[in-house]
Design a protein around this motif. Structure first.
Motif, mmCIF file in Angstrom:
data_model
loop_
_atom_site.group_PDB
_atom_site.id
_atom_site.type_symbol
_atom_site.label_atom_id
_atom_site.label_comp_id
_atom_site.label_asym_id
_atom_site.label_seq_id
_atom_site.Cartn_x
_atom_site.Cartn_y
_atom_site.Cartn_z
ATOM 1 N N HIS A 1 25.749 -70.597 33.689
ATOM 2 C CA HIS A 1 26.976 -69.721 33.992
ATOM 3 C C HIS A 1 28.183 -70.431 33.564
ATOM 4 C CE1 HIS A 1 30.343 -67.995 36.311
ATOM 5 N NE2 HIS A 1 30.323 -69.240 36.660
ATOM 6 N N CYS B 1 32.991 -66.425 31.804
ATOM 7 C CA CYS B 1 32.470 -65.620 32.662
ATOM 8 C C CYS B 1 32.464 -66.067 34.097
ATOM 9 C CB CYS B 1 30.716 -65.855 32.498
ATOM 10 S SG CYS B 1 29.707 -64.763 33.714
ATOM 11 N N MET C 1 29.220 -70.405 29.877
ATOM 12 C CA MET C 1 29.386 -68.700 29.452
ATOM 13 C C MET C 1 30.644 -68.543 28.952
ATOM 14 S SD MET C 1 27.442 -65.311 30.689
ATOM 15 C CE MET C 1 27.895 -63.844 29.971
ATOM 16 N N GLU D 1 31.304 -64.915 37.204
ATOM 17 C CA GLU D 1 30.475 -64.544 38.048
ATOM 18 C C GLU D 1 29.483 -65.500 38.146
ATOM 19 O OE1 GLU D 1 30.957 -61.994 40.721
ATOM 20 O OE2 GLU D 1 29.202 -63.069 41.637
ATOM 21 N N HIS E 1 27.743 -60.322 35.614
ATOM 22 C CA HIS E 1 28.746 -61.456 34.894
ATOM 23 C C HIS E 1 30.004 -60.862 35.184
ATOM 24 C CE1 HIS E 1 25.091 -62.772 32.557
ATOM 25 N NE2 HIS E 1 25.012 -61.534 32.454
HETATM 26 CU CU1 CUA Z 1 27.543 -64.816 33.134
HETATM 27 CU CU2 CUA Z 1 28.367 -66.207 34.796
#
Ligand code: CUA
Length: 362
Positions: A237, A229, A240, A231, A194
């Motif tokens: 994702h 996040c 996040m 990554e 992440h």
């Molecule tokens: Cu954890 Cu993108």
């Protein structure tokens, strides 16, 4: 031998200079509306809260101020280079343009002094950029001050586990820090890679399993700052997210005192029913409640003070009764890719009780 440079097109030769210029202006006039539309479209995007909260050019910490100063240095140097180069180019284009009757200009093969100058000048500019860059890299890579607030962040699919080892606090997705004091983050991951990013505070820092990265900064104003996040870590994702709450010293101390309490006891019939629904549905297998033997799970976020958080689903939606019920009933409908299972079979009464109980955990 006939030189290519001296040949002229018939079109060039037979049109007088004034007529050529007029044709050029007419062509430019035809392009002007297109240019105007392009400029207009570039400016007409709707105001977006998320665009504002993600603005990196609004530094709110010492670290981001350093980075912003570097950006500014590079920006203004690049602007100066652009202006000088374009001015020389435009001057040359107009001053040395071909006029009727011109012959092939004098041919030049190299100029050592000129070439030396345009090699040395960029080197000097790069040195000018490199010195503060290296200084700031060294400064930010050095250990944080000893009185920093230490925070361990564990990246998980798809939320943030947040621990304050010196304060005995575990929470999730919302990080409280005091203003004017350095916050030092120890970053690691429980699963995949992440990246921790609060745009107004610092650059991105990756979280790897089996490894600990460090990031620190000192916030200079109170407020709620958006984090994300950065990554690609799986289906959810993009969902996040996180919130960084920069509190006054007094607010931070009050928050710490509250978070150190055990989970609130369920008072009243509805809250007791909610606590029972929590246990009966196995919520405690994944979630932790401080002081509750039926809730010792560590797979999902610690819910000891779930009601004190402003958002749920890793900062994705506000922590309201309606959103909480929607979330528990079918988390994947709110946040595709989430690992929490759905609890669609809960009766409306049980759901109301469970939601009331969770929100009472303040
Ligand atoms: Cu954890 Cu993108």
């Amino acid at each position: 031998m006939r030189m290519v440079g001296t040949s002229r097109s018939p079109r060039w030769e037979h049109r007088p200079a004034a007529g050529r210029r007029a044709a050029g202006w007419r062509r430019a006039a035809r392009l002007a509306p297109l240019l105007a539309i392009a400029l207009f479209l570039a400016a007409c995007g709707p105001y977006n809260f998320n665009d504002d909260v993600a603005m990196t050019i609004d530094p709110q910490s010492d670290v981001n101020q350093d980075i912003f100063n570097l950006y500014s240095l590079v920006f203004w140097l690049a602007t100066a280079v652009f202006v000088v180069v374009e001015a020389a180019l435009i001057f040359a284009v107009f001053k040395f343009r071909r006029r009727p009757g011109d012959r092939l200009p004098r041919q030049i093969h190299g100029n050592n002094r000129l070439e030396l100058a345009w090699t040395v000048a960029p080197v000097l500019l790069l040195v000018l950029v490199a010195i503060p860059t290296v200084q700031i890299i060294i400064k930010h890579a050095s250990p944080p001050p000893v009185d920093a607030v230490r925070i361990e962040v564990v990246g998980r699919q798809f939320w943030w586990e947040v621990k304050y080892p010196e304060l005995g606090i575990t929470t999730a997705n919302e990080i409280h820090i005091p203003v004017g004091r350095t916050a030092a983050f120890d970053l690691t991951s429980a699963d995949v890679q992440h990246s921790f990013w609060v745009p107004k505070m610092a650059g991105k820092m990756d979280l790897f399993p089996t490894r600990h990265n460090t990031l620190w900064f000192t916030p200079r104003s109170t407020g709620t700052f958006f984090g994300q996040c950065a990554e690609l870590c799986g289906t959810a994702h993009a969902y996040m997210k996180m919130r960084l709450m920069v509190d006054s010293e007094a607010d931070f101390n009050a928050w710490v005192a509250g978070q150190r309490q055990a989970a609130a006891a369920a008072a009243g019939d509805q809250l007791q029913q909610g606590a029972q629904v929590f246990v009966n549905n196995g919520c405690g297998g994944c979630h932790y409640l401080e002081g509750n033997q039926n809730a010792q799970g560590r797979t999902g976020p610690d819910l000891t003070h779930a009601g004190s958080r402003t958002t749920i689903a890793a900062g994705w939606i506000d922590n309201t009764p309606e959103n909480l019920a929607r979330w528990i009933r079918n988390p994947a409908a709110v946040k595709p890719g989430v690992l929490m299972p759905a609890f669609e079979r809960l009766s409306a009464e049980d759901m109301d009780a469970l939601v009331a109980y969770l929100l009472s955990l303040r």
